[in-house]
Design a protein around this motif. Structure first.
Motif, PDB file in Angstrom:
ATOM      1  N   UNK A   1      41.106   3.797  72.418  1.00 37.13           N
ATOM      2  CA  UNK A   1      41.181   3.728  73.857  1.00 37.13           C
ATOM      3  C   UNK A   1      40.281   4.812  74.444  1.00 37.13           C
ATOM      4  N   UNK A   2      39.561   4.436  75.462  1.00 39.50           N
ATOM      5  CA  UNK A   2      38.702   5.391  76.164  1.00 39.50           C
ATOM      6  C   UNK A   2      39.553   6.444  76.863  1.00 39.50           C
ATOM      7  N   UNK A   3      39.059   7.690  76.848  1.00 41.01           N
ATOM      8  CA  UNK A   3      39.787   8.774  77.518  1.00 41.01           C
ATOM      9  C   UNK A   3      39.881   8.473  79.013  1.00 41.01           C
ATOM     10  N   UNK A   4      41.073   8.645  79.571  1.00 39.13           N
ATOM     11  CA  UNK A   4      41.326   8.355  80.982  1.00 39.13           C
ATOM     12  C   UNK A   4      41.535   9.654  81.757  1.00 39.13           C
ATOM     13  N   UNK A   5      41.542   9.525  83.054  1.00 38.26           N
ATOM     14  CA  UNK A   5      41.797  10.654  83.936  1.00 38.26           C
ATOM     15  C   UNK A   5      43.175  11.229  83.619  1.00 38.26           C
ATOM     16  N   UNK A   6      43.279  12.539  83.575  1.00 41.43           N
ATOM     17  CA  UNK A   6      44.579  13.191  83.455  1.00 41.43           C
ATOM     18  C   UNK A   6      45.120  13.335  84.869  1.00 41.43           C
ATOM     19  N   UNK A   7      45.904  12.374  85.290  1.00 41.49           N
ATOM     20  CA  UNK A   7      46.393  12.325  86.665  1.00 41.49           C
ATOM     21  C   UNK A   7      47.293  13.508  86.995  1.00 41.49           C
ATOM     22  N   UNK A   8      47.954  14.067  85.989  1.00 37.79           N
ATOM     23  CA  UNK A   8      48.827  15.206  86.241  1.00 37.79           C
ATOM     24  C   UNK A   8      48.020  16.480  86.489  1.00 37.79           C
ATOM     25  N   UNK A   9      46.793  16.537  85.982  1.00 35.60           N
ATOM     26  CA  UNK A   9      45.920  17.682  86.229  1.00 35.60           C
ATOM     27  C   UNK A   9      45.014  17.450  87.446  1.00 35.60           C
ATOM     28  N   UNK A  10      44.435  16.267  87.544  1.00 35.73           N
ATOM     29  CA  UNK A  10      43.456  15.993  88.606  1.00 35.73           C
ATOM     30  C   UNK A  10      44.072  15.411  89.869  1.00 35.73           C
ATOM     31  N   UNK A  11      45.277  14.900  89.774  1.00 32.10           N
ATOM     32  CA  UNK A  11      45.921  14.269  90.929  1.00 32.10           C
ATOM     33  C   UNK A  11      47.133  15.047  91.402  1.00 32.10           C
ATOM     34  N   UNK A  12      47.036  16.359  91.375  1.00 30.28           N
ATOM     35  CA  UNK A  12      48.200  17.184  91.703  1.00 30.28           C
ATOM     36  C   UNK A  12      48.734  16.920  93.104  1.00 30.28           C
ATOM     37  N   UNK A  13      47.865  16.687  94.070  1.00 33.62           N
ATOM     38  CA  UNK A  13      48.325  16.394  95.422  1.00 33.62           C
ATOM     39  C   UNK A  13      49.115  15.105  95.473  1.00 33.62           C
ATOM     40  N   UNK A  14      48.607  14.080  94.815  1.00 37.76           N
ATOM     41  CA  UNK A  14      49.300  12.789  94.779  1.00 37.76           C
ATOM     42  C   UNK A  14      50.618  12.904  94.018  1.00 37.76           C
TER      43      UNK A  14
ATOM     44  N   UNK B   1      48.682   3.269  83.692  1.00 38.37           N
ATOM     45  CA  UNK B   1      47.290   3.279  84.155  1.00 38.37           C
ATOM     46  C   UNK B   1      46.499   4.431  83.547  1.00 38.37           C
ATOM     47  N   UNK B   2      47.137   5.594  83.442  1.00 37.55           N
ATOM     48  CA  UNK B   2      46.492   6.810  82.948  1.00 37.55           C
ATOM     49  C   UNK B   2      47.334   7.381  81.806  1.00 37.55           C
ATOM     50  N   UNK B   3      47.279   6.764  80.631  1.00 39.74           N
ATOM     51  CA  UNK B   3      48.169   7.170  79.537  1.00 39.74           C
ATOM     52  C   UNK B   3      48.043   8.646  79.168  1.00 39.74           C
ATOM     53  N   UNK B   4      49.180   9.255  78.930  1.00 34.59           N
ATOM     54  CA  UNK B   4      49.271  10.613  78.407  1.00 34.59           C
ATOM     55  C   UNK B   4      49.487  10.542  76.916  1.00 34.59           C
ATOM     56  N   UNK B   5      49.228  11.641  76.241  1.00 31.95           N
ATOM     57  CA  UNK B   5      49.505  11.719  74.815  1.00 31.95           C
ATOM     58  C   UNK B   5      51.014  11.665  74.626  1.00 31.95           C
ATOM     59  N   UNK B   6      51.463  10.738  73.822  1.00 33.08           N
ATOM     60  CA  UNK B   6      52.892  10.537  73.583  1.00 33.08           C
ATOM     61  C   UNK B   6      53.333  11.415  72.412  1.00 33.08           C
ATOM     62  N   UNK B   7      54.486  12.045  72.579  1.00 30.80           N
ATOM     63  CA  UNK B   7      55.085  12.820  71.508  1.00 30.80           C
ATOM     64  C   UNK B   7      55.109  14.307  71.754  1.00 30.80           C
ATOM     65  N   UNK B   8      54.286  14.802  72.654  1.00 34.46           N
ATOM     66  CA  UNK B   8      54.216  16.238  72.914  1.00 34.46           C
ATOM     67  C   UNK B   8      55.268  16.738  73.898  1.00 34.46           C
TER      68      UNK B   8
END
Length: 156
Positions: free
Chosen positions: A1-14, A139-146
């Motif tokens: 899978x292609x690396x996606x936007x880290x919404x928790x880092x880049x979308x902090x306002x949202x 939409x913006x999968x995070x690494x699962x398990x951490x």
């Protein structure tokens, strides 16, 4: 899978808006264990691996029996859930699976037997909130398990 936007880092306002919902719900009259069970069930319905990992760890860290997690997919037949939990799961599924239209009257009737008006509104908000998290994580999968349960408290 292609690396996606880290919404928790880049979308902090949202994300701050959704964190506000979680903060509100943490102060509601609904039991924390019930909220986490609902979050787990809705995440099963939506196929959100990250949220399943998170909420299973949160539930286990707070003493939930693993057998209840294993049987969640078959909650209607499993004898280990209370009437209140069953009403919450039925409500959560009906609010999540919206293609069929309105929540059926029989599900509503059971829900109002188990929850006050304010609790049912908060339960609905909880379902909306976890559906939002599920869709973000799909939409913006995070690494699962951490995920570690103590980290969740930092967002509250």
């Amino acid at each position: 899978m292609e690396k996606r936007i880290n919404v928790f880092a880049k979308g902090q306002g949202a994300m701050k808006a959704i964190y506000g919902l979680a903060t509100y719900l943490s102060k509601s009259n609904l039991e924390e264990s019930l909220l986490n069970l609902v979050y787990f069930r809705v995440s099963q319905v939506n196929g959100c691996c990250y949220c399943l990992d998170m909420h299973s760890k949160d539930l286990r860290a707070r003493g939930e029996a693993e057998q209840r997690l294993y049987l969640m997919n078959a909650w209607r037949e499993a004898p280990c859930y209370s009437d209140r939990e069953r009403a919450a799961f039925a409500w959560a599924e009906a609010v999540t699976k919206i293609a069929g239209g309105h929540v059926p009257d029989e599900i509503y009737q059971e829900a109002i037997k188990q929850f006050s008006d304010e609790e049912l509104i908060d339960l609905t908000l909880a379902v909306i909130t976890i559906n939002s998290y599920n869709r973000i994580n799909i939409a913006f999968p995070n690494k699962v398990g951490d995920y570690q349960p103590a980290k969740f408290a930092a967002h509250q």
